[in-house]
Design a protein around this motif. Sequence first.
Motif: not given
Length: 325
Positions: A113-119, A138-141, A202-211, A252-257
């Motif tokens: 999620c971090l790598l894809v969201g950052l990219a 973000v749609l899958p979230t 389902m979670t990458t959208g969350f990381a993408t928005v925050i990053i 973000v990494a903490t929440l994802l973990a």
Amino acid sequence: MTLTSSVLLAAAVTAGVPVALFGYLWTVEKALTPLPERTRRRLRPWAWLAPALVLVGVFLLYPMLNTLVLSLRNSGSTGWAGLSNFRYLLDDATVHAALRNSLLWVVLLTGGCLLVGLAIALLADRVRYEVAVKSIVVLPTAVSFVAGAVIWGFMFNYQPAGFPQTGTLNAIWTELSRQPPVAWLVDNSTNNAALILVGVWMTTGFATVIISAALKMVPAELVESARIDGASGWQTLRYVLLPQLRPTLTVVATLLAISAFKAFDVVYVMTNGNYNTDVIANLLYQQLFINQDYGRASAVAVLLTVVISPILVLNIRTLRREWRA
């Protein structure tokens, strides 16, 4: 309860909570007024925090302590079992497999999620249709994990060789590679990765928005200065953007973990922990609701808390270090 009464109750709670809180603070200030100034300064923070501390005690500390007590009792909580439930955690191979799979979820879900969201955040920031790109991600979230698991269940569907492949992935795989279909959710070499892929989707959208939001807070002068000094895109990312994004990436990494450690819905719906895909949360569900062993279920909950705690401590230390810098 009728719809009208439900609406009135919701309105009363919505309006009543702020009024009650304001009334409490007003009462506190009135009670502190006669006291000396030095005493007021000492007591005021604790008095203002008292409602929050009470809520934390009732809804967080008490359940944790109660769970710890239950973990020392037998399956029906009718007598003390000592440390036998924790010996079960140490000796049972099923628990070891579930813990190993949960750690795999933490590493792959968090990293993916971090790598894809950052990219996506970096690339979308450079195009005019940024809003459309992020909306798609973000749609899958907006889909529940159960619904997402059902959708991907159709994607991973497997039919024996020689039969029409109704699963999307196997249809593409057999057509392009001319190889036999893969039982994605049964084969031990693919099933855990397949389940984690659903979580990443389902979670990458969350990381993408925050990053992406943090990326827009990076001063443009820093990026421009790096480019003027001849820094390449990779150097700008490594030495300028990533240091600025580090606090956000840590949170973000903490929440994802933590989310990965609590993974349950996807595993329960798609495999129910079979084929060596069990995780800690699913094991907790099985012990509590299927085996009705409250002692072992509480011990598993304690294990989950103990495993998550170092992540929270690391997050707090990292943020404190960033704030001091």
